[in-house]
Design a protein around this motif. Structure first.
Motif, PDB file in Angstrom:
ATOM      1  N   GLY A   1       0.653  -1.633   0.084  1.00 40.04           N
ATOM      2  CA  GLY A   1       0.488  -0.411  -0.384  1.00 40.04           C
ATOM      3  C   GLY A   1       0.794   1.273  -0.126  1.00 40.04           C
ATOM      4  O   GLY A   1       0.578   2.243   0.307  1.00 40.04           O
ATOM      5  N   VAL A   2       2.419   1.057  -0.596  1.00 40.55           N
ATOM      6  CA  VAL A   2       3.032   2.120  -0.559  1.00 40.55           C
ATOM      7  C   VAL A   2       2.263   3.126  -1.674  1.00 40.55           C
ATOM      8  O   VAL A   2       2.285   2.619  -2.661  1.00 40.55           O
ATOM      9  N   GLU A   3       2.439   4.695  -1.640  1.00 42.58           N
ATOM     10  CA  GLU A   3       2.099   5.619  -2.898  1.00 42.58           C
ATOM     11  C   GLU A   3       4.279   5.495  -3.335  1.00 42.58           C
ATOM     12  O   GLU A   3       4.759   6.298  -2.115  1.00 42.58           O
ATOM     13  N   LEU A   4       4.636   5.127  -4.614  1.00 38.54           N
ATOM     14  CA  LEU A   4       5.750   5.581  -5.501  1.00 38.54           C
ATOM     15  C   LEU A   4       5.812   6.531  -6.238  1.00 38.54           C
ATOM     16  O   LEU A   4       5.263   6.537  -6.996  1.00 38.54           O
ATOM     17  N   THR A   5       6.364   7.558  -5.893  1.00 32.54           N
ATOM     18  CA  THR A   5       6.470   8.492  -6.250  1.00 32.54           C
ATOM     19  C   THR A   5       8.377   9.050  -7.229  1.00 32.54           C
ATOM     20  O   THR A   5       8.495   9.888  -7.646  1.00 32.54           O
ATOM     21  N   ALA A   6       9.115   7.998  -6.748  1.00 32.47           N
ATOM     22  CA  ALA A   6      10.532   8.275  -7.560  1.00 32.47           C
ATOM     23  C   ALA A   6      10.365   7.151  -8.716  1.00 32.47           C
ATOM     24  O   ALA A   6       9.377   7.074  -9.529  1.00 32.47           O
ATOM     25  N   ARG A   7      11.067   8.049  -9.508  1.00 28.33           N
ATOM     26  CA  ARG A   7      12.023   7.875 -10.685  1.00 28.33           C
ATOM     27  C   ARG A   7      12.459   5.671 -10.379  1.00 28.33           C
ATOM     28  O   ARG A   7      13.210   5.930  -9.775  1.00 28.33           O
ATOM     29  N   VAL A   8      11.793   4.970 -11.194  1.00 25.25           N
ATOM     30  CA  VAL A   8      12.139   3.850 -11.063  1.00 25.25           C
ATOM     31  C   VAL A   8      12.687   3.588 -12.107  1.00 25.25           C
ATOM     32  O   VAL A   8      12.781   3.494 -13.478  1.00 25.25           O
ATOM     33  N   VAL A   9      14.221   2.621 -12.696  1.00 24.43           N
ATOM     34  CA  VAL A   9      14.496   2.218 -13.340  1.00 24.43           C
ATOM     35  C   VAL A   9      15.863   0.628 -12.834  1.00 24.43           C
ATOM     36  O   VAL A   9      15.169   0.184 -11.476  1.00 24.43           O
ATOM     37  N   SER A  10      15.511  -0.105 -14.142  1.00 22.46           N
ATOM     38  CA  SER A  10      15.820  -0.984 -13.522  1.00 22.46           C
ATOM     39  C   SER A  10      17.717  -1.709 -13.254  1.00 22.46           C
ATOM     40  O   SER A  10      18.232  -0.458 -13.769  1.00 22.46           O
ATOM     41  N   TYR A  11      18.056  -2.384 -13.052  1.00 26.58           N
ATOM     42  CA  TYR A  11      19.187  -2.532 -11.629  1.00 26.58           C
ATOM     43  C   TYR A  11      19.719  -3.972 -11.918  1.00 26.58           C
ATOM     44  O   TYR A  11      18.967  -4.580 -10.861  1.00 26.58           O
ATOM     45  N   TYR A  12      19.732  -4.878 -13.699  1.00 25.19           N
ATOM     46  CA  TYR A  12      19.816  -5.688 -12.435  1.00 25.19           C
ATOM     47  C   TYR A  12      21.173  -6.780 -13.592  1.00 25.19           C
ATOM     48  O   TYR A  12      22.290  -5.870 -13.945  1.00 25.19           O
ATOM     49  N   ASP A  13      22.150  -7.421 -13.278  1.00 28.25           N
ATOM     50  CA  ASP A  13      23.596  -8.181 -13.725  1.00 28.25           C
ATOM     51  C   ASP A  13      23.946  -7.355 -15.199  1.00 28.25           C
ATOM     52  O   ASP A  13      24.714  -7.269 -15.195  1.00 28.25           O
ATOM     53  N   GLN A  14      22.720  -7.968 -16.448  1.00 32.07           N
ATOM     54  CA  GLN A  14      23.668  -7.312 -17.259  1.00 32.07           C
ATOM     55  C   GLN A  14      23.488  -5.455 -17.584  1.00 32.07           C
ATOM     56  O   GLN A  14      24.262  -5.432 -18.533  1.00 32.07           O
ATOM     57  N   ASN A  15      23.008  -4.716 -16.589  1.00 28.81           N
ATOM     58  CA  ASN A  15      23.038  -3.302 -16.850  1.00 28.81           C
ATOM     59  C   ASN A  15      23.609  -2.675 -15.971  1.00 28.81           C
ATOM     60  O   ASN A  15      23.684  -1.725 -15.901  1.00 28.81           O
ATOM     61  N   GLU A  16      24.006  -3.842 -15.122  1.00 27.61           N
ATOM     62  CA  GLU A  16      24.886  -2.920 -13.527  1.00 27.61           C
ATOM     63  C   GLU A  16      26.119  -2.255 -14.094  1.00 27.61           C
ATOM     64  O   GLU A  16      25.976  -0.808 -13.272  1.00 27.61           O
ATOM     65  N   ALA A  17      26.415  -2.668 -14.563  1.00 25.19           N
ATOM     66  CA  ALA A  17      28.088  -1.834 -14.927  1.00 25.19           C
ATOM     67  C   ALA A  17      27.868  -0.588 -15.165  1.00 25.19           C
ATOM     68  O   ALA A  17      28.247   0.500 -14.924  1.00 25.19           O
ATOM     69  N   GLY A  18      27.119  -0.362 -16.281  1.00 20.42           N
ATOM     70  CA  GLY A  18      26.667   0.853 -16.900  1.00 20.42           C
ATOM     71  C   GLY A  18      25.481   1.701 -15.908  1.00 20.42           C
ATOM     72  O   GLY A  18      25.818   2.869 -16.049  1.00 20.42           O
ATOM     73  N   ARG A  19      24.628   0.666 -16.010  1.00 19.06           N
ATOM     74  CA  ARG A  19      23.731   2.071 -15.251  1.00 19.06           C
ATOM     75  C   ARG A  19      23.841   2.656 -13.477  1.00 19.06           C
ATOM     76  O   ARG A  19      23.702   3.218 -13.011  1.00 19.06           O
ATOM     77  N   ALA A  20      24.821   1.717 -13.295  1.00 20.30           N
ATOM     78  CA  ALA A  20      26.079   2.151 -11.832  1.00 20.30           C
ATOM     79  C   ALA A  20      26.303   3.768 -11.786  1.00 20.30           C
ATOM     80  O   ALA A  20      26.061   4.227 -10.896  1.00 20.30           O
ATOM     81  N   GLN A  21      27.200   4.069 -12.880  1.00 14.45           N
ATOM     82  CA  GLN A  21      27.536   4.963 -13.015  1.00 14.45           C
ATOM     83  C   GLN A  21      27.034   6.572 -13.376  1.00 14.45           C
ATOM     84  O   GLN A  21      26.219   7.365 -12.939  1.00 14.45           O
ATOM     85  N   GLU A  22      25.311   5.649 -14.084  1.00 18.50           N
ATOM     86  CA  GLU A  22      24.132   6.722 -13.676  1.00 18.50           C
ATOM     87  C   GLU A  22      24.001   7.077 -12.756  1.00 18.50           C
ATOM     88  O   GLU A  22      23.736   8.269 -12.202  1.00 18.50           O
TER      89      GLU A  22
END
Length: 282
Positions: free
Chosen positions: A50-71
């Motif tokens: 029942g949480v209202e999520l207002t944050a920007r949600v991004v995917s963060y998984y094994d295959q994109n972790e290296a690139g996403r981490a810097q972002e």
């Protein structure tokens, strides 16, 4: 100058939504960015809470972790609160999270964690095996040869060992453990921890491998007893004596050490060092 933000590693429930802490609810509601291993599972979790999520949600998984981490580090440098949440358990423990944490620490950004359920410590607690000293070994290698070598290196490990394993590889891994550690080494296979069909099977490794052979489903954690304390040195002494006997018979020392260590499932370096110490100096 903008003050750095904060990186929050959020422990997620491993089965029961009721295990979520009030702090996790608060952080999800107030976060600027939520990096999720599976965004669909995150949406289901916040809906259940029942949480209202207002944050920007991004995917963060094994295959994109290296690139996403810097972002994500850039967002942290801009003063944002970034929450990392994986499908279950704690980010960074056999789940994405390490790379981002490492970069954040190097950048001088505050890193904190919201403790939550962990399959590692939960399995250890219910296994019935010694829990005062343990080590987490993650997933065994998939290829049989690499797995055998990896387990052989742990044959003399005295601490209780905790492994993750995929259900379709469980029987093969248990059989490999039985060969490396001995068929009667005590272990526990913990399946679907905290979930509706939770099951804990305890017994010797060979017995558990036979049980798993027809197939097992669900999330699996394996806990294996360590090598009995006090027996390692005695066994190594006996093996060193065998090496010396073979060397006396004309076999090269290196070859004798390698073959005896392989046959006993003990680390070659430990046996070689002991043989070297026992050999009289000319």
């Amino acid at each position: 100058m903008t003050e750095n933000g904060r990186l929050v590693l959020a422990g997620a429930p491993i089965g029961q939504v009721g295990d979520v802490s009030p702090r996790l609810r608060e952080v999800l509601e107030s976060a600027d960015v939520v990096a999720a291993e599976d965004t669909r599972r995150l949406r289901r979790l916040v809906a259940d809470l029942g949480v209202e999520l207002t944050a920007r949600v991004v995917s963060y998984y094994d295959q994109n972790e290296a690139g996403r981490a810097q972002e994500l580090v850039e967002a942290l440098k801009q003063g944002r609160t970034v929450v990392v949440i994986t499908d279950a358990g704690m980010p960074g423990v056999s789940d994405p999270g390490y790379r981002l944490t490492h970069l954040a620490v190097e950048a001088g950004i505050t890193v904190t964690a919201l403790p939550g359920p962990s399959a590692v410590t939960t399995a250890l607690a219910v296994s019935g095996l010694a829990s005062d000293r343990f080590c987490f070994e993650g997933f065994p290698p998939r290829k049989s040869g690499e797995r055998a070598r990896s387990l052989a290196a742990l044959a003399a490990e005295e601490r209780t060992m905790v492994f993750f394993e995929a259900p379709h590889r469980l029987a093969d891994s248990l059989q490999a453990m039985a060969q490396a550690f001995g068929p009667d080494r005590r272990a526990a296979v913990c399946r679907e921890l905290t979930k509706t069909y939770e099951e804990v099977r305890r017994g010797g490794l060979a017995e558990l491998a036979e049980w798993a052979a027809p197939g097992v489903k669900g999330e699996i954690t394996v806990v294996v007893a360590g090598y009995p304390a006090g027996e390692v040195e005695q066994d190594l002494d006996a093996l060193a004596a065998e090496v010396e006997r073979r060397v006396s018979g004309g076999e090269r020392r290196g070859q004798a050490v390698a073959e005896v260590a392989k046959g006993a499932g003990v680390p070659k370096r430990e046996l070689y060092d002991l043989v070297h110490r026992r050999t009289p100096t000319p």
